[in-house]
Design a protein around this motif. Structure first.
Motif, PDB file in Angstrom:
ATOM      1  N   VAL A  25      32.086  75.634 102.446  1.00  0.00           N
ATOM      2  CA  VAL A  25      32.562  75.945 103.804  1.00  0.00           C
ATOM      3  C   VAL A  25      34.044  75.583 103.939  1.00  0.00           C
ATOM      4  CG1 VAL A  25      32.399  75.328 106.236  1.00  0.00           C
ATOM      5  CG2 VAL A  25      30.334  75.792 104.923  1.00  0.00           C
ATOM      6  N   ILE A  26      34.424  74.405 103.412  1.00  0.00           N
ATOM      7  CA  ILE A  26      35.825  73.991 103.491  1.00  0.00           C
ATOM      8  C   ILE A  26      36.712  75.048 102.824  1.00  0.00           C
ATOM      9  CG2 ILE A  26      37.505  72.316 102.604  1.00  0.00           C
ATOM     10  CD1 ILE A  26      35.484  70.135 103.042  1.00  0.00           C
ATOM     11  N   GLY A  27      36.227  75.569 101.698  1.00  0.00           N
ATOM     12  CA  GLY A  27      37.023  76.551 100.969  1.00  0.00           C
ATOM     13  C   GLY A  27      37.090  77.896 101.663  1.00  0.00           C
ATOM     14  N   GLU A  28      35.950  78.335 102.230  1.00  0.00           N
ATOM     15  CA  GLU A  28      35.932  79.681 102.779  1.00  0.00           C
ATOM     16  C   GLU A  28      36.524  79.743 104.170  1.00  0.00           C
ATOM     17  OE1 GLU A  28      31.849  80.836 102.212  1.00  0.00           O
ATOM     18  OE2 GLU A  28      32.180  80.692 100.042  1.00  0.00           O
ATOM     19  N   ASN A  29      36.268  78.735 104.963  1.00  0.00           N
ATOM     20  CA  ASN A  29      36.752  78.790 106.336  1.00  0.00           C
ATOM     21  C   ASN A  29      36.841  77.376 106.897  1.00  0.00           C
ATOM     22  OD1 ASN A  29      37.267  79.233 108.994  1.00  0.00           O
ATOM     23  ND2 ASN A  29      35.787  80.887 109.225  1.00  0.00           N
ATOM     24  N   SER A  30      38.015  76.764 106.705  1.00  0.00           N
ATOM     25  CA  SER A  30      38.104  75.355 107.064  1.00  0.00           C
ATOM     26  C   SER A  30      38.008  75.147 108.579  1.00  0.00           C
ATOM     27  CB  SER A  30      39.391  74.754 106.509  1.00  0.00           C
ATOM     28  OG  SER A  30      40.493  75.483 106.958  1.00  0.00           O
ATOM     29  N   GLU A  31      38.373  76.164 109.366  1.00  0.00           N
ATOM     30  CA  GLU A  31      38.240  76.046 110.819  1.00  0.00           C
ATOM     31  C   GLU A  31      36.768  75.884 111.201  1.00  0.00           C
ATOM     32  OE1 GLU A  31      40.419  75.779 113.405  1.00  0.00           O
ATOM     33  OE2 GLU A  31      41.827  75.450 111.763  1.00  0.00           O
ATOM     34  N   ALA A  32      35.955  76.759 110.602  1.00  0.00           N
ATOM     35  CA  ALA A  32      34.523  76.701 110.884  1.00  0.00           C
ATOM     36  C   ALA A  32      33.968  75.342 110.464  1.00  0.00           C
ATOM     37  CB  ALA A  32      33.796  77.818 110.137  1.00  0.00           C
ATOM     38  N   GLY A  33      34.508  74.812 109.354  1.00  0.00           N
ATOM     39  CA  GLY A  33      34.067  73.515 108.859  1.00  0.00           C
ATOM     40  C   GLY A  33      34.286  72.429 109.880  1.00  0.00           C
ATOM     41  N   LYS A  34      35.436  72.501 110.562  1.00  0.00           N
ATOM     42  CA  LYS A  34      35.741  71.485 111.563  1.00  0.00           C
ATOM     43  C   LYS A  34      34.718  71.533 112.693  1.00  0.00           C
ATOM     44  CE  LYS A  34      40.607  71.222 110.748  1.00  0.00           C
ATOM     45  NZ  LYS A  34      41.781  72.069 110.937  1.00  0.00           N
ATOM     46  N   TYR A  35      34.372  72.762 113.134  1.00  0.00           N
ATOM     47  CA  TYR A  35      33.435  72.871 114.239  1.00  0.00           C
ATOM     48  C   TYR A  35      32.031  72.476 113.814  1.00  0.00           C
ATOM     49  CZ  TYR A  35      37.156  75.092 116.796  1.00  0.00           C
ATOM     50  OH  TYR A  35      38.352  75.337 117.408  1.00  0.00           O
ATOM     51  N   ALA A  36      31.734  72.710 112.524  1.00  0.00           N
ATOM     52  CA  ALA A  36      30.399  72.367 112.041  1.00  0.00           C
ATOM     53  C   ALA A  36      30.254  70.862 111.822  1.00  0.00           C
ATOM     54  CB  ALA A  36      30.106  73.112 110.740  1.00  0.00           C
ATOM     55  N   GLY A  37      31.332  70.117 112.086  1.00  0.00           N
ATOM     56  CA  GLY A  37      31.235  68.665 111.993  1.00  0.00           C
ATOM     57  C   GLY A  37      31.288  68.126 110.580  1.00  0.00           C
ATOM     58  N   ILE A  38      31.923  68.876 109.677  1.00  0.00           N
ATOM     59  CA  ILE A  38      32.045  68.378 108.304  1.00  0.00           C
ATOM     60  C   ILE A  38      33.122  67.298 108.257  1.00  0.00           C
ATOM     61  CG2 ILE A  38      32.788  69.009 105.968  1.00  0.00           C
ATOM     62  CD1 ILE A  38      31.488  71.718 106.426  1.00  0.00           C
ATOM     63  N   ASP A  39      32.787  66.195 107.589  1.00  0.00           N
ATOM     64  CA  ASP A  39      33.765  65.125 107.422  1.00  0.00           C
ATOM     65  C   ASP A  39      34.663  65.482 106.241  1.00  0.00           C
ATOM     66  OD1 ASP A  39      35.200  62.853 106.892  1.00  0.00           O
ATOM     67  OD2 ASP A  39      33.528  61.478 107.260  1.00  0.00           O
ATOM     68  N   PHE A  40      35.840  66.045 106.549  1.00  0.00           N
ATOM     69  CA  PHE A  40      36.733  66.551 105.506  1.00  0.00           C
ATOM     70  C   PHE A  40      37.102  65.456 104.513  1.00  0.00           C
ATOM     71  CE2 PHE A  40      38.760  70.796 106.304  1.00  0.00           C
ATOM     72  CZ  PHE A  40      37.722  71.247 107.087  1.00  0.00           C
ATOM     73  N   PHE A  41      37.386  64.283 105.053  1.00  0.00           N
ATOM     74  CA  PHE A  41      37.852  63.202 104.197  1.00  0.00           C
ATOM     75  C   PHE A  41      36.782  62.825 103.181  1.00  0.00           C
ATOM     76  CE2 PHE A  41      38.518  58.644 103.316  1.00  0.00           C
ATOM     77  CZ  PHE A  41      39.786  58.742 102.756  1.00  0.00           C
TER      78      PHE A  41
END
Lengths: 308, 358
Positions: free
Chosen positions: B228-244
């Protein structure tokens, strides 16, 4: 003491010149929205081309011209793949680096261990070169230095004050709007990538025909990558590229100044790379917002004509 | 213009394979042209490359030997590239693996039996590579530093550090003038297949790692987050993925498996730490193309790793028989990568012939 300082400053300018040339080119390329990570490869190809032509003709000026052409020519590959085929700019740049390093190793092999008889020699600017310290540092350098300063001023002026500059920047910021205004986005991007390639080639030729007078594989030793870091450091502005290039030139020189103190040469050789990391880190901590605002808005993104 | 390109929605696996093969073929043709400029018959050179790497038992054993590090690193890079984290630092992550393993082998080796020390060295190597891989991850997520530059700079730093170790504090007492550490104890060295440099358990280990990573990417929550981070990082943020957390863990794995490759090279081939060029031979860079040719699927890195190992072995062979410089392999790698990304255009676009409307 004054002599030592003068000599350090002279060498700083010499070491900073290829960094300045490379950074100016990358600034132009990135301003048009194209990230070219192939600087190391283009620089290496420029170094070998410049060396071979200087070696065979005995004329370092022809070497410089050939290196500029070589850099511009190989950058077309990156332009085609990223602009026309809209491929990933990071991977294409890496491929260009590998290719440039490979081709230069292949073509340069017969010339290893054969130094040039004539290299770019320092030219004294009449009158000015007599000034103590400054004269030696700024007015008794090789042609590459003078050219890099003149080119830097031109790039700065053109990008900031001319219609061409506005065109380039608008292509990097908002290609759709630029297209609406009748700008040929593809042409501008191709041109800017090739200008970047030409600068990188010239920087390479400086290494092999002015900085030293021989060709060895891997002589660019990461300068192409430092250039990419310097582009960020300079916030995509030619004026700040001068500052960055000479600071890093100084760091290349300081290694040799510190060596007699008994510090391992291998540890000293890490300095330019550690400094690059430190500078980026410092920037990251202090000015994330500013950097984001300065970066060309569509840097690294493919542009599809007529898309909405 | 009568030719038009339109986005392509989906591709069949058969078409993908066809395009990949075509790209490889086109890349080889381009390599042939480069050979011509060097006065070497391109058909003969390319034939020689494949004959010496896949055409004989001896050559194929060498190919398998070199495939091991490429499979390790290639599968780890595929994982990072899935998240569009361009880890170019596998070369130094490999070196840190070798550094940690050397320290463990030399210091603990004399006191521990083989079945204990060897796993310990691999564990240490994984940790070494992982720690070096985490640095650019933290830099990117916390400070927005471009990972291509940071991983590259770290490559130079690690290479100089290894040189410092082998000529300085770690220089072997038994090695006279050479820049090597002492040899690892015999029981800390992997047994090789007869008449080859292949350690069968190591080969199996590399394949298992690649398959495990393939499972992780496509079948676990973590793998999903990476994609998800690779394909669409915006969506990742909304999906609550902890990027760090995700990026650090991902780079720990990516760097860690590169570290395993370093331990493998150390314990199976070199038996001591020496100059970085000797320990790695550019595997960290070649593996970038391994990952790309495998379409960023860690499982496919097994096949593409084998292919590029063949290119390295064949490249070495023609270097010796035709007097080509070592950089030939770089030309190969660069050109093939260029044509692979050109091939991606065909995979994501349809080219249609359109008559002009009258």
């Amino acid at each position: 003491m004054l002599d030592v300082i003068t000599s350090i400053l002279v060498r700083t300018i010499v070491a900073g010149t290829p960094l300045l040339l490379g950074t100016l080119g990358e600034v132009v390329t990135e301003r048009a929205g194209i990230l070219n990570l192939g600087v190391e490869g283009m620089m290496s190809l420029g170094a070998v081309t410049g060396f071979i032509v200087t070696f065979t003709t005995g004329n370092p000026w022809l070497g410089m011209i050939a290196a500029i052409l070589a850099g511009a020519l190989i950058s077309i590959l990156h332009a085609f793949v990223t602009i026309s085929l809209r491929a990933n700019q990071v991977v294409s740049g890496l491929a260009l680096t590998m290719l440039g390093l490979g081709l230069s190793g292949l073509w340069g092999k017969p010339y290893i261990g054969r130094p040039l008889l004539i290299k770019m020699t320092p030219i004294a600017i009449p009158g000015l070169s007599e000034i103590p310290v400054i004269g030696k540092v700024l007015f008794f350098q090789d042609a590459y230095f003078y050219l890099s300063v003149i080119l830097g001023l031109i790039v700065w002026f053109v990008l900031k004050y001319t219609k061409v500059g506005i065109t380039v920047r608008s292509v990097g910021e908002n290609p759709k709007a630029a297209e609406t205004l009748g700008i040929n986005v593809t042409l501008v991007k191709y041109s800017c990538v090739m200008i970047g390639g030409a600068f990188a080639g010239m920087a390479g030729a400086h290494l092999s025909t002015a900085y030293s007078k021989s060709w060895i594989e891997g002589m660019t030793s990461g300068r192409g990558w430092i250039v990419i870091a310097l582009t960020i450091f300079a916030l995509w502005e030619p004026s700040k590229a001068f500052l960055g290039a000479y600071i890093f030139g100084g760091i290349f020189v300081i290694q040799y100044v510190l060596q007699p103190l008994g510090i391992s040469p291998n540890l000293l050789a890490m300095l330019p790379y550690l400094t690059t990391l430190a500078v980026l880190l410092f920037y990251g901590m202090s000015s994330k917002g500013k950097r984001k605002m300065s970066a060309p808005a569509t840097l690294g993104e493919p542009y599809i004509r007529g898309s909405r | 213009m009568p030719l038009q390109t339109l986005p392509r929605e989906k591709t069949t696996p058969r078409f993908t394979v066809l395009v990949l093969l075509l790209s490889l073929l086109a890349g080889l043709c381009a390599v042939g042209i480069v050979f011509l400029t060097y006065g070497v018959n391109p058909f003969f050179a390319i034939y020689e490359i494949f004959r010496s790497s896949f055409g004989s038992a001896f050559g194929f054993k060498e190919t398998l030997t070199k495939a091991i590090p490429l499979i390790f690193i290639g599968s780890g890079l595929a994982l990072a590239y899935k998240a569009k984290f361009w880890n170019i630092g596998a070369e130094s992550q490999l070196l840190w693996g070798a550094i940690f393993a050397t320290w463990i082998g030399l210091n603990w080796g004399p006191h521990l039996p083989g079945p204990v020390i060897i796993p310990l060295m691999f564990l240490g190597g994984f940790i070494g590579g992982a720690l070096w891989g985490i640095i650019p991850a933290v830099f990117k997520v916390k400070f927005g530093i471009n990972e291509v530059i940071s991983t590259l700079m770290l490559n130079y730093v690690a290479a100089e550090f290894v040189k410092y170790l082998v000529v300085g504090p770690w220089k072997g007492a038994t090695k006279y003038g050479y820049p090597y550490t002492d040899d690892l104890p015999d029981h800390a060295i992997l047994k090789l297949m007869e008449y080859s440099r292949i350690s069968i358990p190591l080969l199996i280990f590399s394949v298992l790692v690649a398959l495990t990573l393939c499972f992780v990417v496509y079948r676990t929550r973590f793998g999903y987050e990476v994609r998800v981070i690779g394909e669409n990082s915006e969506a990742g943020k909304y999906a609550g993925i902890d990027f760090f957390k995700t990026t650090v863990l991902m780079m720990a794995i990516s760097g860690g498996v590169a570290g395993l490759a370093g331990v493998g090279e150390l314990t199976a081939i070199h038996k001591h730490l020496s100059y970085p060029e000797t320990i790695s031979a550019g595997y960290g860079f070649t593996a970038i193309i391994v990952a790309w040719l495998g379409r960023l699927n860690p499982g496919f890195a097994i096949l593409s790793g084998l292919f590029f190992a063949g290119i390295i072995v064949g490249g070495d062979a023609i270097q010796m028989s035709m007097g080509l410089p070592a950089a030939t392999v770089n030309v190969f790698n660069g050109l093939i990568l260029v044509f692979l990304i050109m091939g991606d255009f065909l995979l994501s676009h349809r080219i249609v012939y359109k008559r002009r409307a009258k």
